[in-house]
Design an enzyme around this catalytic site. Structure first.
Site, PDB file in Angstrom:
ATOM      1  N   TYR A  19       0.848  -1.191   0.000  1.00  0.00           N
ATOM      2  CA  TYR A  19       0.000   0.000   0.000  1.00  0.00           C
ATOM      3  C   TYR A  19       0.880   1.236   0.000  1.00  0.00           C
ATOM      4  O   TYR A  19       1.834   1.329   0.750  1.00  0.00           O
ATOM      5  CB  TYR A  19      -0.892   0.036   1.251  1.00  0.00           C
ATOM      6  CG  TYR A  19      -2.158  -0.717   1.049  1.00  0.00           C
ATOM      7  CD1 TYR A  19      -3.121  -0.235   0.180  1.00  0.00           C
ATOM      8  CD2 TYR A  19      -2.385  -1.904   1.704  1.00  0.00           C
ATOM      9  CE1 TYR A  19      -4.293  -0.940  -0.021  1.00  0.00           C
ATOM     10  CE2 TYR A  19      -3.544  -2.617   1.510  1.00  0.00           C
ATOM     11  CZ  TYR A  19      -4.496  -2.132   0.647  1.00  0.00           C
ATOM     12  OH  TYR A  19      -5.643  -2.823   0.448  1.00  0.00           O
ATOM     13  N   ARG A 199      -4.313   8.360  -8.697  1.00  0.00           N
ATOM     14  CA  ARG A 199      -3.663   7.118  -8.274  1.00  0.00           C
ATOM     15  C   ARG A 199      -4.459   5.950  -8.841  1.00  0.00           C
ATOM     16  O   ARG A 199      -5.606   6.128  -9.273  1.00  0.00           O
ATOM     17  CB  ARG A 199      -3.567   7.008  -6.760  1.00  0.00           C
ATOM     18  CG  ARG A 199      -4.889   6.757  -6.071  1.00  0.00           C
ATOM     19  CD  ARG A 199      -4.715   6.686  -4.567  1.00  0.00           C
ATOM     20  NE  ARG A 199      -4.025   5.473  -4.150  1.00  0.00           N
ATOM     21  CZ  ARG A 199      -4.637   4.344  -3.804  1.00  0.00           C
ATOM     22  NH1 ARG A 199      -5.956   4.252  -3.866  1.00  0.00           N
ATOM     23  NH2 ARG A 199      -3.951   3.277  -3.415  1.00  0.00           N
ATOM     24  N   LYS A 293      -8.837  -8.359  -1.055  1.00  0.00           N
ATOM     25  CA  LYS A 293      -9.047  -8.118  -2.487  1.00  0.00           C
ATOM     26  C   LYS A 293      -9.870  -9.224  -3.148  1.00  0.00           C
ATOM     27  O   LYS A 293     -10.045  -9.235  -4.362  1.00  0.00           O
ATOM     28  CB  LYS A 293      -7.705  -7.923  -3.194  1.00  0.00           C
ATOM     29  CG  LYS A 293      -7.040  -6.587  -2.798  1.00  0.00           C
ATOM     30  CD  LYS A 293      -5.825  -6.292  -3.624  1.00  0.00           C
ATOM     31  CE  LYS A 293      -5.216  -4.930  -3.257  1.00  0.00           C
ATOM     32  NZ  LYS A 293      -5.996  -3.790  -3.742  1.00  0.00           N
TER      33      LYS A 293
END
Lengths: 317, 147
Positions: A19, A199, A293
């Site tokens: 991250y 991003r 995820k």
């Protein structure tokens, strides 16, 4: 709805995933991108809004000023950057926005709610592929105050409405480590007027469904159990969100736009560099991130598929 | 119960239901003693009325709420919409200590007693509460259990 390979914003610049606030400044500042899938995705968006409006649009009354500003900003951006497809005329406070791709127009008097039938963000969102969120920048933090969200990756707009930035991100594993989320919030709070940052965020989706809200998880979540070594290349899609943060100059709030792209693994592996980077990223992914995820249930099949493809192509890492 | 004390607040409006009136009056006396101007308001019957009371408050005001869960939450949301920050709103916790589970499928907020599985009263889906808490809904997000 998979995108063409050449339009896919592949997210990995390194071989391992961590991250990070991998944001870059956009010049010129932009919130919106039009792709070849514009017509199909707008049609899907409008069907979702028609069928599930409360799920896809939510707002607090305090957001209204920012919504007006966001709508005008988006229409002006479209007219400037895609002038062959969109135009915006202004006469005093009267505006006329024309969408030539759809053959539609929106007329409104700025900040006059009686001149429009929907809320401003709900109107603007129907002309762009992006999901749109307003984050109110209050003196005690950032708060999610309005959103039109049709293509979420397993989250609920209704649940996060009114929540603080930090609380919204509670489910992200390790988000509290090294005060990471506070740093991100500080970064956003320092974005200057009219400045936009971008991003990329990624996850995996089974099938090419853009609309995977938490509210229908019971339906699409089951598909994760159906991934096998035979169908993984066809079923599993890399999902990339191009996220942009723009500081609205009048209200000082943040317009957060999310453009979602999907690419099947069968298409992705045509690019050798992408194949290698995805393989190393997945291989070194921690269990909690894989779970978050949505990969944990079929991680083995995924890795075996990527390894087999690397071998067949004679590629070394 | 934590006392409501914020140094930069000079004026406090206290919303209360009849059943909490004596507590609200006690609180008003305490606030007055520490120099705050206080206004005690019986919970309005309409949202418009409550909104008007909140929007006419001067800068530097705080909001105290004494009431049951639903009415407290309505006043809290109206206060946030009127521009009060979370730090300027205080809710009497004694009446709202029950855990709540937010059904991620139909959005109903269910009363729950623990983080164990429960069935949504509206859509009857089996749900598992998570640690994701909304201070806005005052509820924990609950995910469907897929077998």
């Amino acid at each position: 709805m998979s995108v063409k390979v050449e339009q896919f914003p592949f997210p990995f610049t390194e071989d391992r995933y961590a991250y990070s606030n991998n944001s870059s400044l956009l010049k010129p500042a932009r919130s919106i991108t039009i792709t070849d899938h514009y017509l199909k995705e707008i049609q899907l968006k409008r069907e979702l809004l028609q069928a599930n409006h409360k799920r896809c649009f939510r707002s607090l009354p305090i957001s209204l000023e920012s919504q007006w500003e966001a709508m005008r900003r988006i229409f002006a951006e479209l007219a400037q950057s895609e002038s062959e497809h969109f135009s915006l005329e202004k006469r005093g406070n009267e505006y006329r926005f024309q969408n030539h791709l759809l053959g539609e127009e929106e007329r409104f008097t700025y900040r006059d709610s009686s001149s429009i039938e929907l809320q401003p963000l709900d109107i603007a969102g129907r002309h762009v592929q992006e999901d749109l969120i307003i984050m109110g920048d209050r003196h005690d933090g950032l708060f999610l105050e309005a959103g039109q969200l049709c293509f979420p990756s397993n989250w609920s707009l209704t649940f996060v409405l009114g929540m603080e930035f930090k609380s919204i991100h509670t489910p992200v594993p390790g988000i509290d480590q090294n005060d990471f989320i506070s740093k991100v919030e500080r970064f956003i709070s320092r974005i200057r007027l009219n400045e936009a940052w971008e991003r990329k965020n990624w996850s995996m989706t089974i099938s090419n469904m853009l609309d995977t809200p938490l509210e229908t998880y019971a339906n699409w979540g089951k598909l994760r159990l159906k991934v096998t070594d035979k169908n993984v290349g066809e079923m599993v899609h890399l999902r990339v969100e191009v996220q942009r943060l723009l500081r609205l100059p009048m209200t000082n709030d943040i317009l957060f736009s999310i453009h979602t792209y999907l690419l099947s693994l069968n298409d992705l592996i045509q690019n050798d560099l992408w194949l290698k980077r995805l393989y190393t990223t997945i291989q070194f992914l921690s269990d909690d991130i894989a779970e978050y995820k949505g990969i944990a249930l079929y991680k083995n099949e995924l890795i075996q598929f990527l390894e087999k493809t690397l071998n067949e192509k004679g590629l070394s890492l | 119960m934590t006392e409501f004390r914020i140094d930069n607040i000079s004026h406090v409006v206290i919303f209360t239901t009849q059943s909490y009136l004596s507590q609200a009056n006690d609180s008003a006396r305490k606030q007055t003693k520490v120099g705050h101007k206080c206004e005690v308001v019986i919970m309005p019957n309409t949202i418009d009325e409550a909104r008007q009371i909140l929007t006419r408050q001067p800068l530097g005001s705080g909001v105290l709420i004494y009431g049951e869960e639903d009415s407290s939450q309505v006043i809290e949301h109206l206060a946030l919409s009127a521009g009060f920050s979370k730090h300027e709103i205080w809710i009497n916790k004694s009446s709202v200590d029950n855990m709540r589970g937010f059904c991620s499928q139909c959005h109903l907020i269910n009363e729950i007693s623990s983080f164990e599985f429960f069935e949504c009263e509206n859509c009857h889906i089996k749900l598992q509460p998570s640690n994701h808490y909304s201070t806005y809904h005052r509820a924990y997000l609950a995910y469907p259990v897929i077998n």
